[in-house]
Write an enzyme that holds these catalytic residues in place. Structure first.
Site, PDB file in Angstrom:
ATOM      1  N   THR A  22      67.111  17.290 152.617  1.00  0.00           N
ATOM      2  CA  THR A  22      67.862  15.971 151.862  1.00  0.00           C
ATOM      3  C   THR A  22      66.888  14.034 152.901  1.00  0.00           C
ATOM      4  O   THR A  22      66.472  13.915 152.417  1.00  0.00           O
ATOM      5  CB  THR A  22      69.001  15.882 152.152  1.00  0.00           C
ATOM      6  OG1 THR A  22      69.422  16.575 150.609  1.00  0.00           O
ATOM      7  CG2 THR A  22      69.435  14.600 150.937  1.00  0.00           C
ATOM      8  N   TYR A  35      67.201  14.628 142.892  1.00  0.00           N
ATOM      9  CA  TYR A  35      65.684  14.360 144.156  1.00  0.00           C
ATOM     10  C   TYR A  35      65.188  15.464 144.072  1.00  0.00           C
ATOM     11  O   TYR A  35      66.168  16.777 143.953  1.00  0.00           O
ATOM     12  CB  TYR A  35      66.441  13.756 145.516  1.00  0.00           C
ATOM     13  CG  TYR A  35      66.823  13.905 145.861  1.00  0.00           C
ATOM     14  CD1 TYR A  35      68.982  14.851 146.100  1.00  0.00           C
ATOM     15  CD2 TYR A  35      66.800  15.194 147.071  1.00  0.00           C
ATOM     16  CE1 TYR A  35      70.184  15.205 146.298  1.00  0.00           C
ATOM     17  CE2 TYR A  35      68.126  15.753 147.984  1.00  0.00           C
ATOM     18  CZ  TYR A  35      69.317  15.935 147.536  1.00  0.00           C
ATOM     19  OH  TYR A  35      69.994  16.706 148.515  1.00  0.00           O
ATOM     20  N   THR A 101      71.057  19.860 154.746  1.00  0.00           N
ATOM     21  CA  THR A 101      72.577  19.911 155.267  1.00  0.00           C
ATOM     22  C   THR A 101      73.331  22.069 154.916  1.00  0.00           C
ATOM     23  O   THR A 101      73.758  22.195 155.515  1.00  0.00           O
ATOM     24  CB  THR A 101      73.977  18.895 155.481  1.00  0.00           C
ATOM     25  OG1 THR A 101      73.173  18.825 153.933  1.00  0.00           O
ATOM     26  CG2 THR A 101      73.047  17.437 155.932  1.00  0.00           C
ATOM     27  N   ASP A 102      72.630  22.211 153.845  1.00  0.00           N
ATOM     28  CA  ASP A 102      73.329  23.607 153.274  1.00  0.00           C
ATOM     29  C   ASP A 102      73.255  24.768 154.098  1.00  0.00           C
ATOM     30  O   ASP A 102      74.672  25.113 154.352  1.00  0.00           O
ATOM     31  CB  ASP A 102      72.615  23.823 151.805  1.00  0.00           C
ATOM     32  CG  ASP A 102      72.351  22.806 150.925  1.00  0.00           C
ATOM     33  OD1 ASP A 102      73.572  21.806 151.202  1.00  0.00           O
ATOM     34  OD2 ASP A 102      71.967  23.741 149.751  1.00  0.00           O
ATOM     35  N   LYS A 174      79.706  22.674 157.190  1.00  0.00           N
ATOM     36  CA  LYS A 174      79.847  21.600 155.581  1.00  0.00           C
ATOM     37  C   LYS A 174      81.483  21.926 155.138  1.00  0.00           C
ATOM     38  O   LYS A 174      80.921  22.753 154.465  1.00  0.00           O
ATOM     39  CB  LYS A 174      78.604  21.872 155.216  1.00  0.00           C
ATOM     40  CG  LYS A 174      78.255  21.407 154.381  1.00  0.00           C
ATOM     41  CD  LYS A 174      77.060  20.889 152.958  1.00  0.00           C
ATOM     42  CE  LYS A 174      76.581  19.798 152.733  1.00  0.00           C
ATOM     43  NZ  LYS A 174      75.171  19.423 151.907  1.00  0.00           N
ATOM     44  N   GLU A 295      97.364  42.463 158.821  1.00  0.00           N
ATOM     45  CA  GLU A 295      97.959  43.422 158.107  1.00  0.00           C
ATOM     46  C   GLU A 295      97.070  44.222 158.173  1.00  0.00           C
ATOM     47  O   GLU A 295      98.030  45.468 157.808  1.00  0.00           O
ATOM     48  CB  GLU A 295      98.295  42.721 156.535  1.00  0.00           C
ATOM     49  CG  GLU A 295      99.362  41.940 156.602  1.00  0.00           C
ATOM     50  CD  GLU A 295      99.507  41.125 154.978  1.00  0.00           C
ATOM     51  OE1 GLU A 295      99.855  41.276 154.151  1.00  0.00           O
ATOM     52  OE2 GLU A 295      98.720  40.026 155.307  1.00  0.00           O
TER      53      GLU A 295
HETATM   54  N1  GLU Z   1      69.590  21.652 148.724  1.00  0.00           N
HETATM   55  C1  GLU Z   1      69.432  20.354 150.180  1.00  0.00           C
HETATM   56  C2  GLU Z   1      69.089  21.521 151.975  1.00  0.00           C
HETATM   57  O1  GLU Z   1      70.174  22.251 152.606  1.00  0.00           O
HETATM   58  C3  GLU Z   1      70.341  19.333 149.942  1.00  0.00           C
HETATM   59  C4  GLU Z   1      71.351  19.370 151.090  1.00  0.00           C
HETATM   60  C5  GLU Z   1      71.044  17.976 152.606  1.00  0.00           C
HETATM   61  O2  GLU Z   1      70.132  18.550 153.027  1.00  0.00           O
HETATM   62  O3  GLU Z   1      71.742  17.690 152.001  1.00  0.00           O
HETATM   63  O4  GLU Z   1      68.569  21.169 152.113  1.00  0.00           O
END
Ligand code: GLU
Length: 338
Positions: A22, A35, A101-102, A174, A295
């Site tokens: 992103t 986007y 971020t994924d 995340k 367990e």
């Molecule tokens: N799905 C995208 C990625 O991980 C968008 C998430 C992001 O970058 O915030 O590249």
């Protein structure tokens, strides 16, 4: 010592390795949530934050241009080898990696385990694309470069810098699909903060990483298949059986609570362990340790306990562990030390 104009003005060299995400995304408008990830090139990314040129000599390289849900072993190996080369040849004083971020937490932990340098390696991304109102990418990138040039960042392993916080690679995850404060370290908290470039550390990671880890990227050319299987009420053993049939080398069981699989799944996992596949008992909860012989009797079943790694990080560690050994006791030790 005679301080010449050159030495007084010498700025650290920071390489920005861009992978997509992103932070390099562009959308259909300031208020649109739709986007495309990874379309903005590294040059354009850097041009949006000219202030970084005042504090460092910046060099940009495009490693990939993908949304991080497309991240794969090939890009990981390329990224790790290039980071290693830049830091160990003396070309770079620090590396900043822009990333979606994924899967940022998985890439961060992978690099933390394989790069052999104590120089700062900082991962950064954005939750809002570059065309969005209040895009968070530019300030996140400015802060990341400030962390990368900080003397206090040396020896901290790979870090994730987002939303004014600095997190250690092993701990960060995340936690929110859209919020700018998505990155948290549930078991330990953040290790530092960076506020408009002002870097402060409060803690250091203690587990083996980078120069002290058991792994070395120069010796790794491929990674074995390891699957994650998520547990739920009224579960069934189909996914375990398919993974075993399709040649998996390891399974991370994201069990309920303290790593408890449904009875039929437990039975299938035990069969996998009997056939020599490494089964790591983990939890779907997201915080806390999956304790050995809780367990479930891991000694009897032949399982490894994940300590407090989440399933996606346990998968990274098991893949690397399997490049070295197939011995359960040794793999358990690796989980307790990394
Ligand atoms: N799905 C995208 C990625 O991980 C968008 C998430 C992001 O970058 O915030 O590249």
């Amino acid at each position: 010592m005679l301080i010449t104009a050159t030495t007084a003005l010498a700025k650290p060299t920071i390489y920005i390795l861009a992978t997509g995400g992103t932070i390099a995304g562009s959308g259909s408008g300031e208020l649109s949530s739709s986007y495309t990830s990874g379309v903005v090139t590294v040059d354009k990314l850097l041009a949006a934050v000219p202030q970084i040129n005042e504090i460092a000599t910046i060099k940009g390289e495009q490693i990939s241009q993908i949304g991080s849900q497309e991240m794969n072993n090939e890009v990981w190996l390329k990224l790790a080898k290039r980071t290693n080369e830049l830091l160990n040849s003396g070309k770079a004083d620090g590396v900043v990696i822009t990333h979606g971020t994924d899967t940022m937490e998985e890439t961060a932990y992978f690099l933390d385990l394989v790069v052999k340098s104590d120089k700062p390696i900082v991962m950064v991304g954005a939750m809002r694309n570059s065309a969005s109102m209040s895009a968070d990418g530019p300030l996140n990138l400015f802060n990341a470069v400030n962390v990368a040039i900080s003397k206090d960042a040396v020896g901290k392993g790979v870090m994730v810098t987002m939303n004014d916080e600095i997190h250690a690679a092993r701990e960060v995850t995340k936690t929110h699909t859209t919020g700018v404060d998505t990155f948290k370290s549930p078991n330990t908290g953040k290790i530092g903060s960076v506020f408009y470039g002002n870097v402060k550390f409060y803690m250091s990671p203690t587990r083996k990483h980078t120069i002290n880890s058991d792994f070395d990227i120069t010796k790794i050319t491929e990674l074995p298949r390891v699957d994650i299987i998520y547990s739920h009420a009224n579960d069934n053993a189909d996914f375990v059986e398919i993974a075993l049939k399709n040649g998996t080398k390891g399974i991370i069981s994201a069990g309920m609570g303290n790593g408890n699989p449904y009875p039929s799944v437990l039975n299938a996992l035990q069969n996998g362990a009997k056939s020599g596949i490494i089964i790591v008992r983990d939890s779907r909860v997201g915080a806390g340790e999956t304790t050995r012989n809780g367990e479930v009797n891991d000694d009897e079943m032949g399982f490894v306990a994940s300590d407090n790694l989440n399933a996606q990080k346990a998968r990274v560690l098991l893949m690397l562990a399997l490049t070295k050994t197939n011995d359960r006791a040794k793999i358990q030790e690796i989980f307790y030390t990394h």
